[in-house]
Enzyme design. Structure first.
Site, PDB file in Angstrom:
ATOM      1  N   GLU A  22       1.183 -11.560   6.078  1.00  0.00           N
ATOM      2  CA  GLU A  22       0.190 -10.658   6.623  1.00  0.00           C
ATOM      3  C   GLU A  22       0.142 -10.809   7.855  1.00  0.00           C
ATOM      4  O   GLU A  22       0.422 -11.904   8.646  1.00  0.00           O
ATOM      5  CB  GLU A  22      -1.478 -12.338   6.414  1.00  0.00           C
TER       6      GLU A  22
ATOM      7  N   HIS B 198       2.828  -7.002   4.980  1.00  0.00           N
ATOM      8  CA  HIS B 198       1.099  -6.832   4.811  1.00  0.00           C
ATOM      9  C   HIS B 198       0.513  -7.057   6.567  1.00  0.00           C
ATOM     10  O   HIS B 198       0.708  -7.360   7.204  1.00  0.00           O
ATOM     11  CB  HIS B 198      -0.196  -7.113   4.002  1.00  0.00           C
TER      12      HIS B 198
ATOM     13  N   HIS C  95       0.915  -0.771   0.007  1.00  0.00           N
ATOM     14  CA  HIS C  95      -0.055   0.092  -0.361  1.00  0.00           C
ATOM     15  C   HIS C  95       0.804   1.349   0.046  1.00  0.00           C
ATOM     16  O   HIS C  95       1.372   1.326  -0.629  1.00  0.00           O
ATOM     17  CB  HIS C  95      -0.654   0.158   1.255  1.00  0.00           C
TER      18      HIS C  95
ATOM     19  N   GLU D   3      -2.852   0.256   8.115  1.00  0.00           N
ATOM     20  CA  GLU D   3      -1.804  -0.883   7.522  1.00  0.00           C
ATOM     21  C   GLU D   3      -0.163  -0.356   6.981  1.00  0.00           C
ATOM     22  O   GLU D   3       0.830  -0.891   7.247  1.00  0.00           O
ATOM     23  CB  GLU D   3      -2.849  -1.580   6.837  1.00  0.00           C
TER      24      GLU D   3
HETATM   25 ZN   LIG Z   1      -2.462  -5.273   2.386  1.00  0.00          ZN
END
Ligand SMILES: [Zn+2]
Length: 320
Positions: free
Chosen positions: A143, A78, A11, A25
């Site tokens: 993640e 992430h 991102h 995030e």
């Molecule tokens: Zn992400």
């Protein structure tokens, strides 16, 4: 040629990624990526980040950069969202055995770390994500907990915890990619710097400086999130906390030096490891550190611990 690792903080810019309870995030993953890069600077490895600030870089540009550099590994960082909890990782659906093996190692290290905090391992998974599909080298996407889960989120809020993610990831990459320290086999200055990066140490310490009880107590309390020194450092209180929690039998003066026997005993209690003998045997306590791979060679129980040794032993315990 030194290996090349591309770290991809997901991102950025107008794309915040997931959000929850005041956390975003894109900020967390950038912080973890920058710290991981910083830790890896001591090693013979080229580290490239797909973004270094709060800007959005399109996915094809991220993967093209890694492909052009002929990177050996692509790690996309992430934070999850969507109603779950815990840690999971992804490789491309048809990833070769070598990539699956790297995922097994890196996933294992991170999952073990998260398990210490009671977080569940959601497993090693495959997915058809663009960053995994468009990269020609081994690529893994991690993640790190769920930003929209209250328990996960509360952990992610801790700066010390976020630093620990970077430390664990960096150590894992060192092992998985067999990275070597640039200059020496043992770099005590670097071990101390890592404690500083992990926000466990604030001041500068030289490797040869003798460890004092006030300092030892403070760092251990930060590790166990028990330190209550706010703006004013109160080493006596820090030592008192160790006594209160039965990690130390009786109080010490903050400026008193720490001998190996006592050092090992307190650390072993913190690690919930104990010498299987009645009474106190400081020599056996030191030997337990060696048996568990935290210390390489024997120390006399009465010999004094210095900062370089302290930092090395603690980093091995926390991040290996
Ligand atoms: Zn992400």
């Amino acid at each position: 040629m030194a290996p090349i690792i591309v770290i991809d903080p997901g991102h950025g810019g107008y794309d915040p990624g997931a959000r929850g309870y005041g956390l975003t995030e894109k900020d967390i993953v950038l912080e973890v990526a920058l710290q991981t890069e910083r830790i890896l600077q001591a090693y013979a490895v080229t580290v490239e980040l797909t973004r270094r600030d709060d800007t959005y870089v399109v996915i094809p540009a991220r993967t093209a950069r890694a492909n052009q550099m002929s990177a050996d590994l692509f790690v996309s960082i992430h934070v999850n969202a969507g109603g779950g909890t815990g840690f999971e990782s992804f490789v491309y659906s048809t990833a070769p055995a070598k990539t699956v093996e790297l995922q097994r190692q890196i996933h294992g290290d991170l999952a073990r770390f998260y398990a210490r905090y009671g977080f569940r391992d959601r497993g090693r998974k495959t997915a058809n994500f663009a960053v995994l599909r468009q990269t020609v080298m081994s690529a893994i996407l991690v993640e790190n907990l769920f930003i929209d889960h209250p328990v996960d989120n509360a952990r992610l809020k801790h700066p010390v915890f976020r630093s620990a993610i970077a430390q664990i990831l960096a150590n894992s990459l060192v092992k998985a990619m067999q990275l070597k320290l640039k200059n020496q086999v043992w770099a005590p200055e670097w071990e101390i710097e890592r404690l500083r990066l992990a926000k466990l140490v604030v001041c500068l310490h030289h490797p040869g400086d003798t460890l004092l009880w006030g300092q030892y107590a403070t760092v251990l309390n930060r590790v166990r999130e028990r330190s209550d020194s706010g703006t004013v450092w109160d080493p006596e209180r820090e030592i008192g906390l160790l006594v209160e929690d039965r990690l130390l039998a009786s109080a010490r003066q903050p400026a008193q030096v720490v001998p190996w026997g006592e050092f090992a005993t307190v650390l072993n209690r913190l690690r919930q490891r104990s010498v299987e003998k009645p009474g106190w045997d400081p020599r056996a306590e030191v030997e337990l550190l060696i048996r568990d791979g935290l210390l390489v060679s024997v120390r006399e129980p009465g010999a004094l611990v210095n900062w370089g040794e302290f930092a090395t032993v603690l980093n091995r315990y926390l991040y290996n």
